[in-house]
Design a protein around this motif. Structure first.
Motif, PDB file in Angstrom:
ATOM      1  N   LEU A 113       1.693   5.520   3.189  1.00 54.65           N
ATOM      2  CA  LEU A 113       2.997   5.855   3.647  1.00 54.65           C
ATOM      3  C   LEU A 113       4.158   5.381   2.776  1.00 54.65           C
ATOM      4  O   LEU A 113       5.383   5.747   2.812  1.00 54.65           O
ATOM      5  CB  LEU A 113       3.241   5.089   5.110  1.00 54.65           C
ATOM      6  N   VAL A 114       3.736   4.358   1.733  1.00 54.17           N
ATOM      7  CA  VAL A 114       4.866   3.959   0.702  1.00 54.17           C
ATOM      8  C   VAL A 114       4.017   3.554  -0.617  1.00 54.17           C
ATOM      9  O   VAL A 114       2.823   3.544  -0.448  1.00 54.17           O
ATOM     10  CB  VAL A 114       5.162   2.506   1.402  1.00 54.17           C
ATOM     11  N   VAL A 137      10.728  -6.256 -11.365  1.00 47.09           N
ATOM     12  CA  VAL A 137      11.261  -5.516  -9.969  1.00 47.09           C
ATOM     13  C   VAL A 137      10.139  -4.526  -9.636  1.00 47.09           C
ATOM     14  O   VAL A 137       9.761  -3.568  -9.995  1.00 47.09           O
ATOM     15  CB  VAL A 137      12.456  -4.913 -10.146  1.00 47.09           C
ATOM     16  N   ARG A 138       9.479  -4.819  -8.253  1.00 46.17           N
ATOM     17  CA  ARG A 138       8.686  -3.727  -7.743  1.00 46.17           C
ATOM     18  C   ARG A 138       9.485  -2.743  -6.692  1.00 46.17           C
ATOM     19  O   ARG A 138      10.245  -3.465  -5.720  1.00 46.17           O
ATOM     20  CB  ARG A 138       7.590  -4.512  -6.873  1.00 46.17           C
ATOM     21  N   THR A 139       9.596  -1.424  -6.817  1.00 48.52           N
ATOM     22  CA  THR A 139      10.383  -0.805  -6.118  1.00 48.52           C
ATOM     23  C   THR A 139       9.371   0.152  -5.136  1.00 48.52           C
ATOM     24  O   THR A 139       8.445   0.459  -5.649  1.00 48.52           O
ATOM     25  CB  THR A 139      11.164   0.401  -7.102  1.00 48.52           C
ATOM     26  N   CYS A 140       9.916   0.145  -4.146  1.00 48.84           N
ATOM     27  CA  CYS A 140       9.244   0.834  -2.986  1.00 48.84           C
ATOM     28  C   CYS A 140      10.008   2.308  -2.816  1.00 48.84           C
ATOM     29  O   CYS A 140      11.079   2.404  -2.698  1.00 48.84           O
ATOM     30  CB  CYS A 140       9.388  -0.029  -1.602  1.00 48.84           C
ATOM     31  N   ARG A 141       9.147   3.061  -2.468  1.00 48.75           N
ATOM     32  CA  ARG A 141       9.453   4.493  -1.918  1.00 48.75           C
ATOM     33  C   ARG A 141       8.280   5.018  -1.021  1.00 48.75           C
ATOM     34  O   ARG A 141       7.289   4.809  -0.829  1.00 48.75           O
ATOM     35  CB  ARG A 141       9.598   5.625  -3.116  1.00 48.75           C
ATOM     36  N   ILE A 142       8.943   5.988  -0.324  1.00 40.54           N
ATOM     37  CA  ILE A 142       8.061   6.721   0.808  1.00 40.54           C
ATOM     38  C   ILE A 142       6.896   7.551   0.157  1.00 40.54           C
ATOM     39  O   ILE A 142       7.045   8.046  -1.209  1.00 40.54           O
ATOM     40  CB  ILE A 142       8.845   8.035   1.466  1.00 40.54           C
ATOM     41  N   GLY A 143       5.681   7.268   0.569  1.00 39.77           N
ATOM     42  CA  GLY A 143       4.476   7.677  -0.234  1.00 39.77           C
ATOM     43  C   GLY A 143       4.152   9.049   0.516  1.00 39.77           C
ATOM     44  O   GLY A 143       4.737   9.599   0.873  1.00 39.77           O
ATOM     45  N   PRO A 144       2.862   9.440  -0.033  1.00 40.48           N
ATOM     46  CA  PRO A 144       2.460  11.030  -0.042  1.00 40.48           C
ATOM     47  C   PRO A 144       1.937  11.295   1.495  1.00 40.48           C
ATOM     48  O   PRO A 144       2.095  12.303   1.875  1.00 40.48           O
ATOM     49  CB  PRO A 144       1.121  11.081  -1.102  1.00 40.48           C
ATOM     50  N   ASN A 145       1.785  10.111   2.245  1.00 40.37           N
ATOM     51  CA  ASN A 145       1.069  10.454   3.632  1.00 40.37           C
ATOM     52  C   ASN A 145       2.022  11.051   4.390  1.00 40.37           C
ATOM     53  O   ASN A 145       3.075  10.377   4.901  1.00 40.37           O
ATOM     54  CB  ASN A 145       0.542   9.299   4.194  1.00 40.37           C
TER      55      ASN A 145
END
Length: 111
Positions: free
Chosen positions: A60-61, A69-77
């Motif tokens: 999901l992410v 810096v670790r950047t989060c984004r919406i995942g492929p699921n």
């Protein structure tokens, strides 16, 4: 024998927590760093990392590290398998309720 899907289990477990659902809502608006998420949810970096890791395991992410810096984004699921499971379950429940309604109509006045 009941067949379990580990992928479904991970996705449902991931969205079962209100903080993780909040993280998904935040990331749907824009990408965010772990630090940004921790500040927004008033959590420690370690706490938010655990939530992000569960979301990441469910697909999901996605995260990407650039420097420190670790950047989060919406995942492929896209939760399409989970939605299909819920629709199948809802259909089954509606059929059962329809059968109950028919039974009640047939037996109306007998009691």
């Amino acid at each position: 024998m009941v067949q379990y899907s580990p992928a479904l289990d991970r996705a449902f477990a991931a969205v079962a927590d209100p903080t993780r659902r909040g993280i998904l809502e935040q990331l749907a608006r824009r990408d965010a760093s772990i630090t940004d998420l921790a500040e927004h949810f008033e959590m420690s970096l370690t706490g938010i990392k655990k939530h992000v890791r569960l979301l990441e395991d469910a697909g999901l992410v996605r995260t990407q590290k650039a420097g420190r810096v670790r950047t989060c984004r919406i995942g492929p699921n896209t939760l399409s398998a989970e939605v299909a499971w819920m629709q199948k379950y809802q259909s089954m429940m509606e059929q059962r309720l329809d059968h109950l309604e028919k039974l009640l109509e047939r037996t109306k006045g007998e009691f």
